[in-house]
Design an enzyme around this catalytic site. Structure first.
Site, short mmCIF file in Angstrom:
data_model
loop_
_atom_site.label_atom_id
_atom_site.label_comp_id
_atom_site.label_asym_id
_atom_site.label_seq_id
_atom_site.Cartn_x
_atom_site.Cartn_y
_atom_site.Cartn_z
N GLY A 132 50.40 57.05 46.39
CA GLY A 132 50.14 56.27 45.19
C GLY A 132 50.51 57.03 43.93
N TRP A 157 49.31 48.10 47.35
CA TRP A 157 48.60 47.79 46.10
C TRP A 157 49.50 47.05 45.12
CZ3 TRP A 157 44.04 48.42 47.76
CH2 TRP A 157 43.70 49.52 48.57
N THR A 159 50.36 44.10 42.92
CA THR A 159 49.86 42.91 42.23
C THR A 159 50.93 41.83 42.28
OG1 THR A 159 48.54 44.29 40.76
CG2 THR A 159 48.97 42.05 40.04
N GLN A 336 23.04 46.34 31.60
CA GLN A 336 21.73 46.91 31.32
C GLN A 336 21.00 46.13 30.21
OE1 GLN A 336 20.67 49.37 33.21
NE2 GLN A 336 18.66 49.61 32.27
N GLY A 339 19.43 43.20 31.62
CA GLY A 339 18.40 43.48 32.62
C GLY A 339 18.69 42.76 33.92
N GLU A 363 48.07 51.72 37.08
CA GLU A 363 49.05 52.35 36.20
C GLU A 363 48.80 53.85 36.05
OE1 GLU A 363 51.29 50.48 35.90
OE2 GLU A 363 50.86 48.52 35.10
#
Length: 380
Positions: A132, A157, A159, A336, A339, A363
């Site tokens: 890769g 991989w 796309t 967060q 929650g 990339e």
């Protein structure tokens, strides 16, 4: 949150207005459903192409809009803030058009109007299962046989692997190392090109990623771009631009997460007041807003160097590194802020967090970006 933008021309303002209108109408209402179904939005990409937003940085003579990268990246940011998979598709497609646009023959460039208009969708076949980050060590081989190259090997991989109309195939036509690598533009329907089953990804589920097997695929020799041995140079120069595209996508995604978290925090009441009024949470959002502005500024500064014809490779690496790290941090913080509500798919922030992770990988991983930057510092 409205982003205050300074643009070079009235035309650029109009383009961003068009991008915003299209993103609000065609992207935002569809994103959650397509992601849940893992369905690629091919018609949305055609609509974007017909609106003139797929060829923004390319020459008008080839069907592009001749816009500076500074403008193109801000369009990309707007698209990403509504639906990251579509923005990533635009970035990947723009990257896929680069070899022909920058290094192609006059005959090869006749393909560009359909590429830039959205009728032909592209993919970029560089990575392999065992290599890769080490692109110079790729093993997919192309052997000249009369008026064609016979290509054998496997790419990983990729796309748009199952939906693209053409593939940029980086393959070995010579000896070991970067000087033995060439680039072929192959039609997706070529016999012997076999996309494999789509990967089951953590995020960007509406964007198909898969391996592609090349089983003695015959690609016409006139589809060789830049001559034998030029492939590595083409790949690396394209990736500099591609990294800026990913940085812009990261900024857009982070902005979407911040906007949603701020809206929620204004409405959510605890202890008799909006939770945004609590300093611990308000400071979290303030830091996020500051980091996003810094990421945007760094990305556009690199784009301006590119537009001016100055070296920008290191600045592109910095922008991709910083912006994608910011996107990961801001989307995590957005969960967060919400929650327990942030952990369920009723709200988009959990999807934003899953999507942000891939931006630290594609990339060139962020570790590779740090390597690029640190080597430049070592050279002085």
């Amino acid at each position: 949150m409205t982003v205050d933008r300074i643009l070079p021309t009235d035309e650029a303002h109009d383009l961003l207005d068009l991008a915003t209108e299209l993103a609000d109408r065609e992207l935002a209402p569809k994103a959650a459903g397509f992601e849940e179904r893992a369905e690629f939005p091919r018609e949305v990409l055609r609509t974007i192409g017909r609106a003139g937003l797929l060829g923004l940085p390319y020459a008008e003579e080839h069907g592009g809009a001749a816009q500076p990268y500074e403008v193109y990246l801000q369009v990309l940011e707007i698209l990403a803030s509504r639906w990251l998979a579509v923005a990533e598709a635009v970035s990947v497609h723009t990257l896929s058009c680069y070899p022909v646009a920058a290094f192609g023959t006059a005959e090869q460039r006749k393909l560009l109007p359909d590429m830039l208009g959205g009728e032909l969708l592209g993919a970029y076949c560089l990575s392999e299962p065992q290599g890769g980050s080490d692109a110079a060590a790729l093993s997919t081989r192309a052997v000249r046989d009369g008026d064609a190259y016979v290509v054998s090997g496997t790419k990983a991989w990729i796309t748009h692997a199952r939906v693209a109309d053409f593939y940029n195939v980086f393959c070995r036509t010579g000896g070991p190392g970067p000087k033995g690598i060439s680039c072929l533009v192959a039609d997706a329907g070529t016999a012997g090109i076999a996309p494999q089953a789509a990967e089951r990804t953590m995020g960007l589920r509406s964007s198909p990623v898969a391996q592609i097997a090349f089983e003695e695929a015959r690609v016409p020799a006139d589809r060789l771009v830049g001559g034998e041995g030029a492939g590595f140079t083409i790949a690396m120069s394209a990736l500099d631009s591609g990294r800026l595209g990913i940085a812009a996508c990261a900024v857009g995604l982070a902005q979407a997460a911040l906007d949603y978290a701020v809206g929620y925090a204004r409405e959510r009441q605890q202890f008799g007041r909006s939770i945004i009024d609590f300093q611990g949470l308000g400071f979290l959002l303030a830091d996020a807003a500051t980091q996003i502005s810094a990421a945007r500024a760094l990305t556009l500064a690199a784009a301006r160097l590119r537009d001016a014809g100055r070296p920008y490779s290191i600045e592109a690496a910095k922008a991709k590194l910083f912006a994608s790290d910011v996107a990961m941090r801001v989307t995590t913080d957005a969960v967060q802020v919400l929650g327990g509500a942030g952990y369920v798919s009723d709200h988009p922030v959990e999807r934003y967090m899953r999507e942000a992770k891939v931006l630290q990988i594609v990339e060139g991983t962020n570790q590779i970006q740090r390597l690029v930057i640190s080597r430049a510092l070592a050279k002085g």
